[in-house]
Enzyme design. Structure first.
Site, PDB file in Angstrom:
ATOM      1  N   ASN A 209      -8.890 -11.361   3.697  1.00 17.00           N
ATOM      2  CA  ASN A 209     -10.238 -11.857   3.980  1.00 17.00           C
ATOM      3  C   ASN A 209     -10.807 -12.511   2.727  1.00 17.00           C
ATOM      4  O   ASN A 209     -10.119 -12.622   1.708  1.00 17.00           O
ATOM      5  CB  ASN A 209     -11.136 -10.723   4.474  1.00 17.00           C
ATOM      6  N   ASP A 278      -9.210  -4.211   9.333  1.00 14.40           N
ATOM      7  CA  ASP A 278      -9.294  -3.330  10.499  1.00 14.40           C
ATOM      8  C   ASP A 278      -7.949  -3.227  11.219  1.00 14.40           C
ATOM      9  O   ASP A 278      -7.679  -2.238  11.905  1.00 14.40           O
ATOM     10  CB  ASP A 278     -10.346  -3.860  11.487  1.00 14.40           C
ATOM     11  N   LYS A 288      11.633 -13.425   5.332  1.00 16.03           N
ATOM     12  CA  LYS A 288      10.634 -14.430   5.697  1.00 16.03           C
ATOM     13  C   LYS A 288      10.811 -14.864   7.149  1.00 16.03           C
ATOM     14  O   LYS A 288      11.919 -15.178   7.592  1.00 16.03           O
ATOM     15  CB  LYS A 288      10.765 -15.646   4.772  1.00 16.03           C
ATOM     16  N   PHE A 322     -20.934  -0.371   3.127  1.00 18.93           N
ATOM     17  CA  PHE A 322     -21.425  -1.748   3.214  1.00 18.93           C
ATOM     18  C   PHE A 322     -21.224  -2.258   4.636  1.00 18.93           C
ATOM     19  O   PHE A 322     -20.232  -1.913   5.296  1.00 18.93           O
ATOM     20  CB  PHE A 322     -20.679  -2.652   2.231  1.00 18.93           C
TER      21      PHE A 322
END
Length: 407
Positions: A209, A278, A288, A322
């Protein structure tokens, strides 16, 4: 509050140098041990004899004027300072500080210092607003330098605008506030999480994120300044952590869970500022992934809710969470506080200008079990962090000090 505190008063060459005499006198009257360092330019506005008489200590100007062969003066002063105050600080002095220049006694001492630094700028309004000066000020803010902003009024050049040195009483008040704050968490252990987690798809790709870690690191720095022992569990960040913290570097949500629970028992305050994933890939590929078609479907599984787990396990800890939201801030903040058994929730609208990820400012609302406690305007993340911890300290139970890390 200032009794026996060693304060270095740096005076640079501006007309406001005359106010430094009053500042020096006020600090001495408050019990501080004041050592004055003047630049050569400052000595043309006010005499060293004046400051020597007021401080009752020799005034330092020349780096090479070594009076005690047993020590190197600028290192000795830097090592023994509880706080360095530069007032007035000219644009030139601020530029030297920001760029690490050391060509006189004051700038050399500042470069050698490990103590906190408080700066009170004073200059013409156009100089103060110049992009170069603004950038230098921001550089110092990013390093943790504290400021007493200049006031508005009649300047020596004739302008009526912002740029005049804050009054000595204001600077003394800021100094007292800092020393008062620096004792509030003495003997306490503060655990902070910062940054974003990375959930691996394969050896070269991951889900993450936009969290930069700036808010978490600001919390950690504020806790240090309040006297706490600070442990930071940090994921992916874009800035360096503050010096003096115990840093535990992790990558995934699972690693953060393990690190946080390992330090949770000894913590007095826990601030969960990290943006934890999450969901994570249900399977992490050892090699890969190759392109196999026009679309790719990923199967994700829930990660452990660390904040909720801590809320279930807490005994004496003050738990601060938060909530980064984009709508119905109060509703979601209170819901999160209740569901996860937090003591405080710091909520912000990350879609608001100045309050999103990666920036240096924030706009937050503080919620407790009784509802909204404080609504903070646009502030630097450092100031926001200090305000959050001030509220946390007020709600901290008066319990025995936490055990040391080695117990």
């Amino acid at each position: 509050m200032l009794t026996n505190k060693t304060i270095i008063l740096g005076i640079t060459g501006g007309i406001a140098a005359y106010k430094a005499a009053t500042l020096c006198s006020r600090l001495v009257q408050a019990g501080a041990k004041v050592h004055v360092i003047m630049t050569e330019s400052a000595a043309r506005f006010i005499t060293p004899l004046t400051l020597q008489t007021l401080s009752r200590n020799p005034v330092h100007i020349d780096t090479f004027d070594e009076r005690d062969p047993a020590v190197v003066s600028h290192i000795h002063l830097a090592d023994h300072a509880d706080l360095i105050v530069v007032a007035p600080a000219t644009a030139n002095a601020i530029g030297k500080m920001a760029n690490g220049l050391a060509d006189d006694m004051l700038s050399t001492t500042l470069l050698a210092a490990t103590s906190p630094v408080l700066v009170a700028p004073a200059m013409n309004v156009h100089m103060y607003e110049h992009p170069a000066v603004a950038q230098n000020l921001q550089t110092l803010v990013d390093r943790g330098v504290m400021f007493v902003d200049p006031g508005e009024g009649q300047l020596a050049c004739g302008y009526v605008a912002k740029g005049r040195l804050a009054e000595p009483e204001e600077i003394v008040h800021a100094i007292e506030e800092w020393f008062s704050r620096s004792r509030k968490l003495a003997g306490k252990h503060v655990l902070v999480t910062a940054g974003g987690t990375m959930e691996r798809l394969d050896p070269v790709r991951y889900l993450t994120n936009d969290s930069s870690g700036k808010m978490g690191f600001a919390i950690a720095e504020a806790a240090l300044l309040m006297g706490a022992e600070v442990t930071v569990v940090a994921g992916r960040t874009t800035v360096e952590p503050p010096a003096g913290v115990k840093l535990v570097q992790i990558e995934s949500a699972q690693q953060m869970l393990e690190a946080v629970t390992a330090h949770f028992e000894t913590a007095d305050i826990v601030v969960k500022a990290a943006a934890v994933a999450d969901y994570r890939p249900a399977r992490q590929q050892e090699q890969k992934l190759k392109k196999t078609g026009e679309t790719l479907t990923l199967e994700l599984e829930r990660t452990t809710d660390i904040l909720q787990l801590l809320g279930e396990r807490k005994t004496h800890q003050l738990l601060v969470g938060f909530a980064a939201e984009t709508q119905q801030i109060a509703h979601y903040a209170m819901d999160k506080l209740t569901r996860k058994n937090c003591d405080l929730i710091v909520a912000n609208d990350v879609s608001a200008e100045g309050a999103g990820f990666n920036g240096d400012t924030n706009i937050v609302q503080l919620y407790g079990k009784e509802g909204l406690i404080q609504e903070l305007p646009l502030l630097s993340k450092r100031e926001t962090a200090s305000r959050i911890l001030e509220v946390a300290v007020q709600r901290l139970p008066h319990l025995p000090q936490s055990r040391s890390f080695g117990e």
